[in-house]
Design an enzyme around this catalytic site. Structure first.
Site, PDB file in Angstrom:
ATOM      1  N   GLY A   1       0.825  -1.197   0.000  1.00 43.31           N
ATOM      2  CA  GLY A   1       0.000   0.000   0.000  1.00 43.31           C
ATOM      3  C   GLY A   1       0.861   1.248   0.000  1.00 43.31           C
ATOM      4  O   GLY A   1       2.048   1.209   0.326  1.00 43.31           O
ATOM      5  N   SER A   2       0.261   2.372  -0.385  1.00 47.95           N
ATOM      6  CA  SER A   2       0.994   3.623  -0.469  1.00 47.95           C
ATOM      7  C   SER A   2       0.067   4.772  -0.137  1.00 47.95           C
ATOM      8  O   SER A   2      -1.140   4.717  -0.401  1.00 47.95           O
ATOM      9  CB  SER A   2       1.568   3.796  -1.874  1.00 47.95           C
ATOM     10  OG  SER A   2       2.316   4.978  -1.976  1.00 47.95           O
TER      11      SER A   2
ATOM     12  N   ASP B   1      -4.032   9.969  15.212  1.00 42.29           N
ATOM     13  CA  ASP B   1      -4.737   9.650  13.958  1.00 42.29           C
ATOM     14  C   ASP B   1      -5.500   8.334  14.113  1.00 42.29           C
ATOM     15  O   ASP B   1      -5.411   7.456  13.253  1.00 42.29           O
ATOM     16  CB  ASP B   1      -3.765   9.583  12.796  1.00 42.29           C
ATOM     17  CG  ASP B   1      -4.471   9.673  11.434  1.00 42.29           C
ATOM     18  OD1 ASP B   1      -5.640  10.120  11.398  1.00 42.29           O
ATOM     19  OD2 ASP B   1      -3.865   9.296  10.415  1.00 42.29           O
TER      20      ASP B   1
ATOM     21  N   VAL C   1       4.403   0.881   1.867  1.00 40.35           N
ATOM     22  CA  VAL C   1       4.578  -0.317   2.687  1.00 40.35           C
ATOM     23  C   VAL C   1       4.702  -1.525   1.766  1.00 40.35           C
ATOM     24  O   VAL C   1       3.884  -1.718   0.865  1.00 40.35           O
ATOM     25  CB  VAL C   1       3.395  -0.517   3.661  1.00 40.35           C
ATOM     26  CG1 VAL C   1       3.593  -1.801   4.480  1.00 40.35           C
ATOM     27  CG2 VAL C   1       3.267   0.673   4.598  1.00 40.35           C
TER      28      VAL C   1
END
Length: 307
Positions: free
Chosen positions: A40-41, A166, A47
């Site tokens: 993922g990005s 977050d 990652v």
């Protein structure tokens, strides 16, 4: 374990680090780990899947470009500054970690690549955003099971001087076999302090009214507000607020049938005034939270928990 909304073509993008080594380790990254396809990005970096060569352990490798790092700090024995995320994760790891907080196993600074964080990679995991997208609003007993773990994890994080900043569904991963959860991505985190914060790099729709209106907030009321948004998301299938005015009004409209006790806890967490919100201890002792302790359902009896 990372959000499908940020997924790129895994076949075409891979991380090549064979020629570069870690700055703080005698052995370079490529001598200890093998890096695989992109998982993922996003704004945090990228990652990749990975494997520890010594024992075959499956890991996740998070790459952070130096020019994206907002906050730097220093570690004992390390000459150059490192991203704050590394220091926070190392602090939590040094005190033994927590079963519901992702663990950093190692980190490297690499020439021309920034920093590589080697993270544990729970098997059969899915982030809560995708989990809810597939299943819709969750039964309250399942929501409680997840929520209790998250609140207890935040107690641990705060107790050791860290604030995540977050908390949201995309930053919680679920082991779909055991229903255990882990908080991930401390890229927006900071050292915990009693005074107010004047910067925020988290997610706007999870931010509290005081940030929207005054650009200032305190750590615990921020975390509790985000927990209120998250709990609403769990039991209703979507977040309560999309726009700043809705955040300021702080009046969630329940779109699903939700028990009075659960509604009361959500509204308490989403109190307009920070001082009116509960503490993490208050949340754990709330009647709705205590209601699920006596007859905890087993994973096999819960609907749609296996992929």
């Amino acid at each position: 374990m990372w959000s499908e909304r940020d997924m790129l073509d895994k076949r075409s993008v891979e991380l090549h680090v064979e020629e570069i080594g870690g700055k703080h380790e005698k052995e370079p990254f490529s001598s200890r780990y093998r890096c695989g396809p992109l998982l993922g990005s996003g704004g945090f970096g990228s990652v990749f899947s990975g494997q520890r060569l010594s024992d075959g352990l499956q890991v996740a490798v998070k790459q952070i470009c130096s020019d994206r790092v907002q906050h730097w700090t220093r570690l004992p024995g390390v000459l150059r500054p490192v991203p704050m995320e590394i220091a926070l994760l190392q602090r939590l790891s040094e005190v033994g970690g927590h079963s519901s907080v992702i663990r950093m196993l190692d980190w490297f600074e690499v020439e021309g690549r920034g920093f590589l964080l080697v993270m544990e990679r729970p098997p059969q995991s899915q982030d809560l955003f995708d989990f809810i997208t597939e299943r819709g609003a969750l039964p309250e007993r399942l929501a409680l099971r997840f929520f209790r773990q998250i609140v207890e994890a935040l107690q641990f994080v705060h107790a050791h001087g860290v604030v995540h900043r977050d908390i949201k569904d995309e930053n919680i991963v679920v082991d779909t076999r055991t229903l255990e959860v882990k908080i991930i991505d401390f890229g927006s985190g900071a050292p915990l302090k009693e005074s107010a914060y004047g910067e925020f790099e988290g997610t706007r729709v999870y931010s509290p009214p005081e940030w929207v209106q005054t650009r200032s907030y305190h750590a615990v009321p921020l975390s509790v507000w985000s927990l209120g948004v998250l709990l609403f998301d769990l039991v209703c299938g979507d977040i309560p607020f999309e726009h700043d005015q809705e955040i300021i009004e702080a009046t969630p409209t329940f779109t699903r049938r939700v028990s009075k006790e659960c509604q009361a806890l959500i509204r308490w967490c989403l109190s307009y005034r920070p001082e009116d919100r509960p503490s993490l201890e208050d949340i754990l002792s709330h009647p709705w939270m205590e209601g699920g302790e006596e007859e905890e359902e087993e994973p096999s009896s819960l609907p749609s928990v296996s992929l």
